[in-house]
Write a protein that holds these residues in place. Sequence first.
Motif, short mmCIF file in Angstrom:
data_model
loop_
_atom_site.label_atom_id
_atom_site.label_comp_id
_atom_site.label_asym_id
_atom_site.label_seq_id
_atom_site.Cartn_x
_atom_site.Cartn_y
_atom_site.Cartn_z
N TRP A 159 0.84 -1.20 0.00
CA TRP A 159 0.00 0.00 0.00
C TRP A 159 0.87 1.25 0.00
O TRP A 159 1.96 1.26 0.59
N ARG A 160 0.36 2.30 -0.65
CA ARG A 160 1.10 3.57 -0.76
C ARG A 160 0.16 4.74 -0.53
O ARG A 160 -0.98 4.74 -0.98
N ILE A 161 0.67 5.76 0.19
CA ILE A 161 -0.08 7.00 0.40
C ILE A 161 0.86 8.16 0.12
O ILE A 161 1.93 8.27 0.74
N ASP A 162 0.50 9.03 -0.82
CA ASP A 162 1.25 10.27 -1.04
C ASP A 162 0.82 11.29 0.01
O ASP A 162 -0.37 11.56 0.16
N ALA A 163 1.81 11.87 0.71
CA ALA A 163 1.48 12.64 1.91
C ALA A 163 1.53 14.15 1.71
O ALA A 163 1.47 14.89 2.69
N ILE A 164 1.64 14.63 0.48
CA ILE A 164 1.60 16.08 0.23
C ILE A 164 0.26 16.41 -0.41
O ILE A 164 -0.17 15.77 -1.36
N ARG B 185 -6.02 11.68 1.48
CA ARG B 185 -7.06 10.67 1.77
C ARG B 185 -6.94 9.43 0.91
O ARG B 185 -7.52 8.40 1.24
N GLN B 186 -6.22 9.47 -0.20
CA GLN B 186 -6.18 8.33 -1.10
C GLN B 186 -5.12 7.32 -0.67
O GLN B 186 -4.00 7.68 -0.33
N MET B 187 -5.49 6.06 -0.74
CA MET B 187 -4.62 4.95 -0.38
C MET B 187 -4.62 3.96 -1.54
O MET B 187 -5.67 3.43 -1.91
N PHE B 188 -3.46 3.73 -2.14
CA PHE B 188 -3.34 2.90 -3.33
C PHE B 188 -2.80 1.52 -2.96
O PHE B 188 -1.80 1.41 -2.23
N GLY B 189 -3.46 0.47 -3.45
CA GLY B 189 -3.04 -0.89 -3.18
C GLY B 189 -2.49 -1.56 -4.42
O GLY B 189 -3.00 -1.38 -5.53
#
Length: 482
Positions: free
Chosen positions: A261-266, A271-275
Amino acid sequence: MFFLLSFCLCGLLMRGEAQDRATLWRGNDRGGRCHYTFTVPSPVESSCPQIGGPEVEGLKARLNLLEVLVSQLSGGDSRLPGVQQGSGARAQSELQEALNRAVGERNLLQSEKERLERELNGLQLRMEEMRRETERLRNKPCPQQTPMVPPSPTLQDRVSKRPGSGLNPMSHLMTRPSRQGDSSNLRDSAWQYGAPGFQELKAAVTEVPAPGGNEDNTGCGELLSVGEPVTHRKADNIAGKYGIWMQDPEAVSPYGPSMLWRIDAIGAEVRQMFGYEDLEQLSKGFPSKVLLLPELLESTGATLYRGSLYYQRRNSRTLIRYDLASESIAARRELPHAGFHGQFPYSWGGYTDIDLSVDENGLWAVYSTNKAKGAIVISQLDPESLGVKKSWETNIRKNSVANSFIICGKLYTVASYTSRETTINYMYDTETSQGKNLAIPFKNKYGYNSMIDYSLAQRKLFGWDNFHIVSYNVRLGRQQAN
């Protein structure tokens, strides 16, 4: 028409010869039509007054015009008087300009049409490639499970003490092959040793004991070394300058153990979480699942454990447990007295006040409070209720270190997030409540490491270094017998 004009012309030409016998008169009737009248001498009068000079000149002008019209109708000279000829030339020029503009616009539209057709063809090819890739992944057989070396008795006993659990189904993830450079489930290439020299002004340098005969990679003792960073992917846009990537060590259906899983934090709303199905798909940038978190996420301190995402709600000390299967919030609780939104961050900033992590002992929170005066506080949390089970207060200031991670109940801090050659400079053991200085070399390959966490699933360090998703092999010593 031509006969009538010829008759009028002949009458006018004969007028001079018959002036003593006849007179031509013209005039408009009430309907505006022109009438020509011939008169002849009457028996009473021998003659009529002659037509004045101006009328003769006007009659000659009209006669010339009639000659031109007759010539045009008969296919002769087509020249018009000067004024009409000039107006026709201007009209022709304007029509030509309008035609040229219309042709130019048509050519532009044709070029735009061709460009759009090329883009459409490219998108169709891309969609076809993705469809074939999807079919290939669906038809790909599941990998065969290979026998793994059983974990050490101490580690197995520790993990199996969890309430309600028998033999840990993820115990094969607790082991490490004994040789360096193992690629493990991430299929990383073997890491290479770089130049041994390093310099870090913040680090308190001490000697590291030489490895003894009772140390290997399969234990849960003290950290001995960290390998070279291995790059897996670079983010596509500015939102990925820093972020989080994770793997659940005890994945729950419908997601498998290889899911990443990946979350871009800028961004204004993180809110988006990619699997991704596995590391290969992550490297290619092909997510198989996208989740939208119900509450905004703060910074890079999130972690995954037992089918849930644990993270800090934005601009608060509230912790949230988000269940991936139901895509809903399963629990929320404030972390007592924890600083938030820039009160006690790591030295790189980024509102990293609360850092959550998972290791062999469970779920942890690293933070600080006003009572601790900025020193690092470590709390072990209940993964179901998010309540604090036990806390430890260290004597190292949180904003003096770049980041931290926990392995086997031991907190390790990184001295710098920008220095290419830095160190892991401090360790605090929650089992003994003792800390000590270290000097283990660590590399920030891309010069801005905003996330360093221990991945229990891979027994590696995961990092996010200036748009780049990286991992590090680690080498641990065997846990000492009590």
